[in-house]
Write a protein that holds these residues in place. Structure first.
Motif, PDB file in Angstrom:
ATOM      1  N   GLY A  16       7.223  57.333 -12.987  1.00  0.00           N
ATOM      2  CA  GLY A  16       6.235  58.079 -12.758  1.00  0.00           C
ATOM      3  C   GLY A  16       5.206  56.892 -12.335  1.00  0.00           C
ATOM      4  O   GLY A  16       5.038  55.946 -11.557  1.00  0.00           O
ATOM      5  N   SER A  17       4.258  57.073 -11.993  1.00  0.00           N
ATOM      6  CA  SER A  17       2.509  56.625 -12.143  1.00  0.00           C
ATOM      7  C   SER A  17       1.328  56.080 -12.584  1.00  0.00           C
ATOM      8  O   SER A  17       1.450  56.474 -13.604  1.00  0.00           O
ATOM      9  N   LEU A  18       1.092  55.375 -12.631  1.00  0.00           N
ATOM     10  CA  LEU A  18      -1.299  54.948 -13.205  1.00  0.00           C
ATOM     11  C   LEU A  18      -1.220  54.476 -11.371  1.00  0.00           C
ATOM     12  O   LEU A  18      -1.084  53.714 -10.200  1.00  0.00           O
ATOM     13  N   ARG A  19      -2.438  54.233 -11.992  1.00  0.00           N
ATOM     14  CA  ARG A  19      -3.923  53.489 -11.180  1.00  0.00           C
ATOM     15  C   ARG A  19      -4.519  53.018 -11.803  1.00  0.00           C
ATOM     16  O   ARG A  19      -4.856  53.139 -13.211  1.00  0.00           O
ATOM     17  N   ASP A  61       6.744  42.057  -0.790  1.00  0.00           N
ATOM     18  CA  ASP A  61       8.165  43.005  -0.663  1.00  0.00           C
ATOM     19  C   ASP A  61       8.538  44.399  -1.228  1.00  0.00           C
ATOM     20  O   ASP A  61       8.776  45.503  -1.095  1.00  0.00           O
ATOM     21  N   SER A  62       8.279  44.242  -2.290  1.00  0.00           N
ATOM     22  CA  SER A  62       9.447  44.316  -3.581  1.00  0.00           C
ATOM     23  C   SER A  62       7.945  45.947  -4.031  1.00  0.00           C
ATOM     24  O   SER A  62       8.833  46.322  -4.581  1.00  0.00           O
ATOM     25  N   VAL A  63       6.527  46.047  -3.251  1.00  0.00           N
ATOM     26  CA  VAL A  63       6.220  47.366  -3.672  1.00  0.00           C
ATOM     27  C   VAL A  63       5.944  47.752  -2.894  1.00  0.00           C
ATOM     28  O   VAL A  63       4.586  48.934  -2.899  1.00  0.00           O
ATOM     29  N   LYS A  64       6.196  47.043  -1.113  1.00  0.00           N
ATOM     30  CA  LYS A  64       6.028  48.083   0.508  1.00  0.00           C
ATOM     31  C   LYS A  64       6.510  49.604  -0.058  1.00  0.00           C
ATOM     32  O   LYS A  64       7.609  49.859  -0.345  1.00  0.00           O
ATOM     33  N   GLY A  65       5.607  51.043  -0.205  1.00  0.00           N
ATOM     34  CA  GLY A  65       5.596  52.005   0.110  1.00  0.00           C
ATOM     35  C   GLY A  65       5.321  52.632  -0.991  1.00  0.00           C
ATOM     36  O   GLY A  65       5.750  53.769  -1.439  1.00  0.00           O
ATOM     37  N   ARG A  66       5.078  51.967  -2.509  1.00  0.00           N
ATOM     38  CA  ARG A  66       5.220  52.565  -4.055  1.00  0.00           C
ATOM     39  C   ARG A  66       3.811  52.886  -4.112  1.00  0.00           C
ATOM     40  O   ARG A  66       3.357  53.138  -4.157  1.00  0.00           O
ATOM     41  N   PHE A  67       2.920  51.258  -3.876  1.00  0.00           N
ATOM     42  CA  PHE A  67       1.881  50.536  -4.447  1.00  0.00           C
ATOM     43  C   PHE A  67       0.911  51.121  -3.324  1.00  0.00           C
ATOM     44  O   PHE A  67       0.675  50.561  -1.571  1.00  0.00           O
ATOM     45  N   ILE A  68      -0.211  51.033  -3.494  1.00  0.00           N
ATOM     46  CA  ILE A  68      -1.155  51.145  -2.576  1.00  0.00           C
ATOM     47  C   ILE A  68      -2.105  50.754  -3.540  1.00  0.00           C
ATOM     48  O   ILE A  68      -2.791  50.880  -4.466  1.00  0.00           O
ATOM     49  N   LEU A  80      -5.607  50.047  -7.945  1.00  0.00           N
ATOM     50  CA  LEU A  80      -3.388  49.685  -7.171  1.00  0.00           C
ATOM     51  C   LEU A  80      -2.748  50.777  -7.769  1.00  0.00           C
ATOM     52  O   LEU A  80      -3.256  50.784  -9.139  1.00  0.00           O
ATOM     53  N   GLN A  81      -2.690  51.764  -7.215  1.00  0.00           N
ATOM     54  CA  GLN A  81      -2.078  52.929  -7.101  1.00  0.00           C
ATOM     55  C   GLN A  81      -0.495  52.427  -7.477  1.00  0.00           C
ATOM     56  O   GLN A  81      -0.089  52.258  -5.938  1.00  0.00           O
ATOM     57  N   MET A  82       0.288  53.328  -8.213  1.00  0.00           N
ATOM     58  CA  MET A  82       1.290  52.610  -8.597  1.00  0.00           C
ATOM     59  C   MET A  82       1.988  53.143  -7.945  1.00  0.00           C
ATOM     60  O   MET A  82       2.135  54.194  -9.692  1.00  0.00           O
ATOM     61  N   ASN A  83       3.286  54.209  -7.609  1.00  0.00           N
ATOM     62  CA  ASN A  83       3.782  55.205  -7.719  1.00  0.00           C
ATOM     63  C   ASN A  83       5.355  55.132  -7.723  1.00  0.00           C
ATOM     64  O   ASN A  83       5.773  53.296  -7.790  1.00  0.00           O
ATOM     65  N   ASP A  84       5.649  55.779  -8.356  1.00  0.00           N
ATOM     66  CA  ASP A  84       7.765  55.604  -7.843  1.00  0.00           C
ATOM     67  C   ASP A  84       7.839  54.327  -8.818  1.00  0.00           C
ATOM     68  O   ASP A  84       8.805  53.065  -8.750  1.00  0.00           O
ATOM     69  N   LEU A  85       7.367  54.138 -10.043  1.00  0.00           N
ATOM     70  CA  LEU A  85       6.979  52.397 -10.866  1.00  0.00           C
ATOM     71  C   LEU A  85       8.859  52.244 -11.171  1.00  0.00           C
ATOM     72  O   LEU A  85       9.428  53.013 -11.673  1.00  0.00           O
ATOM     73  N   LYS A  86       9.234  51.507 -11.280  1.00  0.00           N
ATOM     74  CA  LYS A  86      10.661  51.267 -11.899  1.00  0.00           C
ATOM     75  C   LYS A  86      10.309  49.069 -12.981  1.00  0.00           C
ATOM     76  O   LYS A  86       9.298  49.136 -13.196  1.00  0.00           O
ATOM     77  N   PRO A  87      11.229  49.873 -13.676  1.00  0.00           N
ATOM     78  CA  PRO A  87      11.219  48.777 -15.017  1.00  0.00           C
ATOM     79  C   PRO A  87      10.909  47.426 -14.762  1.00  0.00           C
ATOM     80  O   PRO A  87      10.504  46.960 -15.675  1.00  0.00           O
TER      81      PRO A  87
END
Length: 117
Positions: A16-19, A61-68, A80-87
């Motif tokens: 999921g995503s959160l902003r 590195d852990s958020v590159k390509g997923r967070f903006i 902070l736009q957070m996409n493809d969130l992981k546990p």
């Protein structure tokens, strides 16, 4: 001194995503850089992303390509736009700001992000 207020955290399922949003309510210096940090239980606070005047961005590195990370002027809001969130993204997320030549040493109260099914 700077006062920062974060919002936008919550519970979301993996993928999921959160902003997140952060606003500066009060500052005694001109804001040069703004950043998001996070702290998971039992771990040290770590940098997630930062953005300087001129919009130079840096990501963990852990958020590159997923967070903006993005920033609004002149009110010094940062998002902070957070996409493809992981546990493993579960943590308290803190906003921070600094003046030119300063360190990130001012924090908001934080907002909880929980990624769980």
């Amino acid at each position: 001194q700077v006062e920062l207020v974060e919002s936008g955290g919550g519970l979301v399922q993996p993928g999921g995503s959160l902003r997140l949003a952060c606003t500066v309510s009060k500052s005694t210096f001109s804001i040069y850089g703004m950043a998001w940090f996070r702290q998971a239980p039992g771990k040290q606070r770590e940098l997630v992303a930062k953005i300087n005047m001129g919009n130079t961005r840096t990501y963990a590195d852990s958020v590159k390509g997923r967070f903006i990370i993005s920033r609004e002027y002149p009110n010094d809001s940062v998002y902070l736009q957070m996409n493809d969130l992981k546990p493993e993204d579960t943590a308290i997320y803190y906003c921070s700001a600094r003046g030119y030549g300063q360190e990130y040493d001012s924090w908001g109260l934080g907002t909880q992000v929980t990624v769980s099914s």
